[in-house]
Design a protein around this motif. Structure first.
Motif, PDB file in Angstrom:
ATOM      1  N   LEU A 354      19.681 -20.838  31.486  1.00 46.10           N
ATOM      2  CA  LEU A 354      20.376 -22.064  31.845  1.00 46.10           C
ATOM      3  C   LEU A 354      20.636 -22.038  33.346  1.00 46.10           C
ATOM      4  N   THR A 355      20.439 -23.200  33.989  1.00 44.95           N
ATOM      5  CA  THR A 355      20.724 -23.302  35.417  1.00 44.95           C
ATOM      6  C   THR A 355      21.700 -24.444  35.666  1.00 44.95           C
ATOM      7  N   GLN A 356      22.423 -24.323  36.760  1.00 46.70           N
ATOM      8  CA  GLN A 356      23.346 -25.365  37.210  1.00 46.70           C
ATOM      9  C   GLN A 356      23.391 -25.273  38.732  1.00 46.70           C
ATOM     10  N   ASP A 357      22.695 -26.211  39.380  1.00 47.01           N
ATOM     11  CA  ASP A 357      22.548 -26.161  40.838  1.00 47.01           C
ATOM     12  C   ASP A 357      21.951 -24.802  41.221  1.00 47.01           C
ATOM     13  N   ASP A 358      22.646 -24.011  42.034  1.00 45.37           N
ATOM     14  CA  ASP A 358      22.084 -22.733  42.464  1.00 45.37           C
ATOM     15  C   ASP A 358      22.441 -21.584  41.520  1.00 45.37           C
ATOM     16  N   LYS A 359      23.164 -21.877  40.431  1.00 47.04           N
ATOM     17  CA  LYS A 359      23.557 -20.834  39.493  1.00 47.04           C
ATOM     18  C   LYS A 359      22.524 -20.702  38.373  1.00 47.04           C
ATOM     19  N   MET A 360      22.430 -19.496  37.816  1.00 50.70           N
ATOM     20  CA  MET A 360      21.529 -19.231  36.704  1.00 50.70           C
ATOM     21  C   MET A 360      22.165 -18.202  35.788  1.00 50.70           C
ATOM     22  N   LEU A 361      21.995 -18.380  34.477  1.00 53.26           N
ATOM     23  CA  LEU A 361      22.452 -17.363  33.535  1.00 53.26           C
ATOM     24  C   LEU A 361      21.399 -17.119  32.473  1.00 53.26           C
ATOM     25  N   LEU A 362      21.473 -15.958  31.869  1.00 55.95           N
ATOM     26  CA  LEU A 362      20.575 -15.562  30.786  1.00 55.95           C
ATOM     27  C   LEU A 362      21.281 -15.779  29.455  1.00 55.95           C
ATOM     28  N   THR A 363      20.576 -16.340  28.497  1.00 59.00           N
ATOM     29  CA  THR A 363      21.176 -16.644  27.205  1.00 59.00           C
ATOM     30  C   THR A 363      21.007 -15.469  26.242  1.00 59.00           C
ATOM     31  N   PRO A 364      21.756 -15.460  25.134  1.00 60.54           N
ATOM     32  CA  PRO A 364      21.547 -14.422  24.122  1.00 60.54           C
ATOM     33  C   PRO A 364      20.111 -14.366  23.613  1.00 60.54           C
ATOM     34  N   THR A 365      19.458 -15.530  23.501  1.00 62.87           N
ATOM     35  CA  THR A 365      18.055 -15.533  23.065  1.00 62.87           C
ATOM     36  C   THR A 365      17.168 -14.796  24.058  1.00 62.87           C
ATOM     37  N   TYR A 366      17.459 -14.930  25.336  1.00 64.55           N
ATOM     38  CA  TYR A 366      16.702 -14.196  26.361  1.00 64.55           C
ATOM     39  C   TYR A 366      16.718 -12.703  26.050  1.00 64.55           C
ATOM     40  N   TYR A 367      17.873 -12.191  25.687  1.00 62.97           N
ATOM     41  CA  TYR A 367      17.987 -10.753  25.463  1.00 62.97           C
ATOM     42  C   TYR A 367      17.207 -10.297  24.233  1.00 62.97           C
ATOM     43  N   VAL A 368      17.053 -11.179  23.249  1.00 60.97           N
ATOM     44  CA  VAL A 368      16.204 -10.849  22.102  1.00 60.97           C
ATOM     45  C   VAL A 368      14.760 -10.659  22.566  1.00 60.97           C
ATOM     46  N   PHE A 369      14.287 -11.581  23.400  1.00 61.70           N
ATOM     47  CA  PHE A 369      12.925 -11.451  23.909  1.00 61.70           C
ATOM     48  C   PHE A 369      12.789 -10.216  24.794  1.00 61.70           C
ATOM     49  N   ASP A 370      13.845  -9.856  25.485  1.00 63.96           N
ATOM     50  CA  ASP A 370      13.818  -8.652  26.304  1.00 63.96           C
ATOM     51  C   ASP A 370      13.656  -7.409  25.429  1.00 63.96           C
ATOM     52  N   MET A 371      14.285  -7.397  24.260  1.00 67.41           N
ATOM     53  CA  MET A 371      14.158  -6.272  23.343  1.00 67.41           C
ATOM     54  C   MET A 371      12.802  -6.252  22.644  1.00 67.41           C
ATOM     55  N   TYR A 372      12.311  -7.429  22.282  1.00 66.86           N
ATOM     56  CA  TYR A 372      11.096  -7.509  21.476  1.00 66.86           C
ATOM     57  C   TYR A 372       9.814  -7.405  22.295  1.00 66.86           C
ATOM     58  N   LYS A 373       9.913  -7.448  23.619  1.00 63.99           N
ATOM     59  CA  LYS A 373       8.709  -7.368  24.449  1.00 63.99           C
ATOM     60  C   LYS A 373       7.952  -6.056  24.215  1.00 63.99           C
ATOM     61  N   TYR A 374       8.657  -5.035  23.749  1.00 66.56           N
ATOM     62  CA  TYR A 374       8.004  -3.748  23.527  1.00 66.56           C
ATOM     63  C   TYR A 374       7.028  -3.786  22.349  1.00 66.56           C
ATOM     64  N   HIS A 375       7.130  -4.802  21.501  1.00 63.21           N
ATOM     65  CA  HIS A 375       6.207  -4.937  20.377  1.00 63.21           C
ATOM     66  C   HIS A 375       4.890  -5.597  20.786  1.00 63.21           C
ATOM     67  N   GLN A 376       4.804  -6.120  21.988  1.00 62.64           N
ATOM     68  CA  GLN A 376       3.610  -6.863  22.370  1.00 62.64           C
ATOM     69  C   GLN A 376       2.354  -5.983  22.301  1.00 62.64           C
ATOM     70  N   ASP A 377       1.383  -6.443  21.515  1.00 62.59           N
ATOM     71  CA  ASP A 377       0.099  -5.763  21.322  1.00 62.59           C
ATOM     72  C   ASP A 377       0.246  -4.380  20.695  1.00 62.59           C
ATOM     73  N   ALA A 378       1.342  -4.156  19.996  1.00 64.73           N
ATOM     74  CA  ALA A 378       1.535  -2.881  19.296  1.00 64.73           C
ATOM     75  C   ALA A 378       0.894  -2.949  17.909  1.00 64.73           C
ATOM     76  N   GLU A 379       0.663  -1.774  17.325  1.00 65.28           N
ATOM     77  CA  GLU A 379       0.174  -1.702  15.953  1.00 65.28           C
ATOM     78  C   GLU A 379       1.344  -1.931  14.998  1.00 65.28           C
ATOM     79  N   LEU A 380       1.177  -2.851  14.083  1.00 69.72           N
ATOM     80  CA  LEU A 380       2.234  -3.154  13.125  1.00 69.72           C
ATOM     81  C   LEU A 380       2.231  -2.128  12.002  1.00 69.72           C
ATOM     82  N   ILE A 381       3.359  -1.496  11.803  1.00 69.22           N
ATOM     83  CA  ILE A 381       3.515  -0.602  10.659  1.00 69.22           C
ATOM     84  C   ILE A 381       4.127  -1.365   9.490  1.00 69.22           C
TER      85      ILE A 381
END
Length: 482
Positions: A354-381
């Motif tokens: 989310l942005t507001q003029d020159d401010k920016m914040l990260l949402t809770p959903t952002y942090y989920v994607f930050d955690m799940y990025k490690y699964h990218q192109d991994a072998e699914l068990i």
């Protein structure tokens, strides 16, 4: 409760496409203007007019692909209005009747993709455009020589860009065209003939056909029957609602029952993928044609005091739980689902930022994607999601490391899980949790770090067993060396 999961045989069940964590940005509200684009002369720090803080944040979550320019907007978009020094404004009849300046166009989009390291996914204008317009666009983007390549060079970019995906139309069963599946199938067969890669050194473009309206299984049947041999992917859109379309509920200040109803709606993704997959398999039993979920997420009422057509909504721990649940559903269907693009990247619907003029914040959903990025192109068990179980998860393996992500969807009860591996386990090298005490806890510009990733230590390793205790409404990701 304690759930027991035995993966001691470590059977690989396919690969988790990195594109499952794709993004979608449409010319809508402040998603582009103010969210991504501020212009080269802005006092806000930018790179060629694109917000540097947004670029840095998106690079951090390893965005694999960015769908653009729509969505609904794509079917009134004419790309030549958005190139060069003099640009023709557009009245955005799709979203609020605002004036679209066309400052952010093809050159700016590919610049953004290059800055964040994402592949490109264009949705072409099937409804009000022409085949000639589309072919000129593809030539402008990918041709190393020729008139459109010369025009591209004149506009400041000599070399062709890499174009990975093209969607032929968007929601043509709705306001984008009110088409029948039979009519769309014939139209798609015609248009896709001209979706060509003009750069002989690049792979052919991955062609995505317009898929069904949520549970319109007949659309999938007809389009697959008539055109499956001419496509690489079929799209699917599904948004989570707390009630009916015109009673969506609000992102904050909601009642406990709305947590449950939104979760129920989100979990329908599992059913839709399964059922559409069955129809697809009738004509493509080996799933050569992939399902492309290029719009998904929570669609709630706009924040009070904002333009309803701009679809700006807050983002809470509830949205994070819904995002993790959906990513686990995609992992469960990794043999069919090749790409998914959450709606939308910045300031619109279930956004990362989310942005507001020159401010920016990260949402809770952002942090989920930050955690799940490690699964990218991994072998699914293993991946698991079930409507009657509060826990869902994805377990994968990449570069000799196990990646374990678990979501507790319960709003008020803790739950435990024990995972049995095939050998003794090492100490985790990464262990993070996302959790909040209140159901609608969110980040604001006054308190931007209220919901963020924290170190997670509430686990035990006993030889080959990983025992994890999850608080209510929490997501955990751990990385454990083999």
């Amino acid at each position: 409760m304690t759930k027991i999961v035995d993966i001691s045989d470590e059977k690989v069940n396919g690969k988790l496409s990195k594109y499952l964590q794709g993004q979608f940005s449409e010319h809508l509200g402040t998603g582009i203007y103010g969210g991504i684009w501020v212009g080269k002369d802005s006092a806000i720090e930018n790179i060629h007019g694109i917000r540097k803080d947004v670029v840095d944040a998106l690079k951090e979550i390893s965005v694999p692909v960015l769908r653009w320019p729509g969505g609904w907007f794509s079917d009134i978009y004419h790309w030549k209005d958005g190139i060069g020094k003099t640009r023709r404004p557009l009245f955005n009849t799709s979203w609020g009747g605002s004036l679209e300046s066309n400052e952010f166009g093809t050159n700016e989009y590919f610049d953004l993709c290059e800055q964040i390291g994402a592949d490109s996914y264009l949705n072409v204008n099937l409804s009000s455009g022409t085949i000639h317009e589309m072919t000129d666009w593809l030539e402008y983007i990918t041709a190393p020589v020729g008139p459109m390549a010369e025009l591209r060079a004149k506009n400041g970019h000599k070399d062709p860009w890499k174009l990975k995906f093209v969607g032929v139309g968007n929601e043509e069963w709705g306001e984008d065209g009110q088409m029948t599946p039979e009519f769309y199938s014939d139209l798609y067969r015609l248009w896709q003939c001209f979706v060509r890669q003009y750069d002989p050194e690049q792979k052919p473009i991955f062609k995505v056909a317009c898929g069904p309206n949520i549970d319109d299984f007949n659309w999938t049947h007809v389009v697959m029957e008539k055109a499956n041999q001419f496509m690489d992917g079929l799209s699917l859109h599904h948004y989570g609602l707390t009630d009916l379309w015109d009673k969506k509920g609000y992102a904050t200040g909601f009642e406990a029952k709305e947590w449950d109803s939104l979760l129920y709606s989100i979990r329908k993704m599992d059913y839709f993928i399964h059922e559409h997959g069955l129809r697809m398999a009738q004509f493509d039993p080996n799933h050569r044609v992939k399902l492309i979920v290029d719009e998904w997420g929570d669609w709630l009422h706009n924040d009070p005091g904002t333009n309803p057509a701009y679809l700006r909504q807050q983002n809470t721990i509830r949205d994070a739980v819904m995002a993790a649940t959906t990513l686990n559903i995609f992992a469960k269907h990794a043999n069919l689902v090749e790409m998914a693009n959450i709606a939308q990247t910045v300031n619109v619907l279930q956004s990362m930022i989310l942005t507001q003029d020159d401010k920016m914040l990260l949402t809770p959903t952002y942090y989920v994607f930050d955690m799940y990025k490690y699964h990218q192109d991994a072998e699914l068990i293993e991946a698991y999601s079930d409507n009657g179980d509060p826990l869902n998860y994805t377990i994968s393996k990449k570069n000799g490391r196990y990646i374990v992500s678990i979501c507790n969807t319960s709003k008020d009860e803790s739950n435990n899980i024990t995972i049995k591996f095939g050998h003794a386990l090492s100490k985790p090298t990464y262990s993070k949790v996302l959790h909040a005490d209140e159901m609608d806890a969110c980040n604001t510009f006054d308190d931007p770090d209220r919901v963020k990733l924290m170190n997670y230590t509430d686990y035990q390793i006993n030889d080959n067993k990983l025992e994890i205790a999850l608080k209510d409404k929490s997501i955990v990701t751990m990385i454990i060396p083999e």
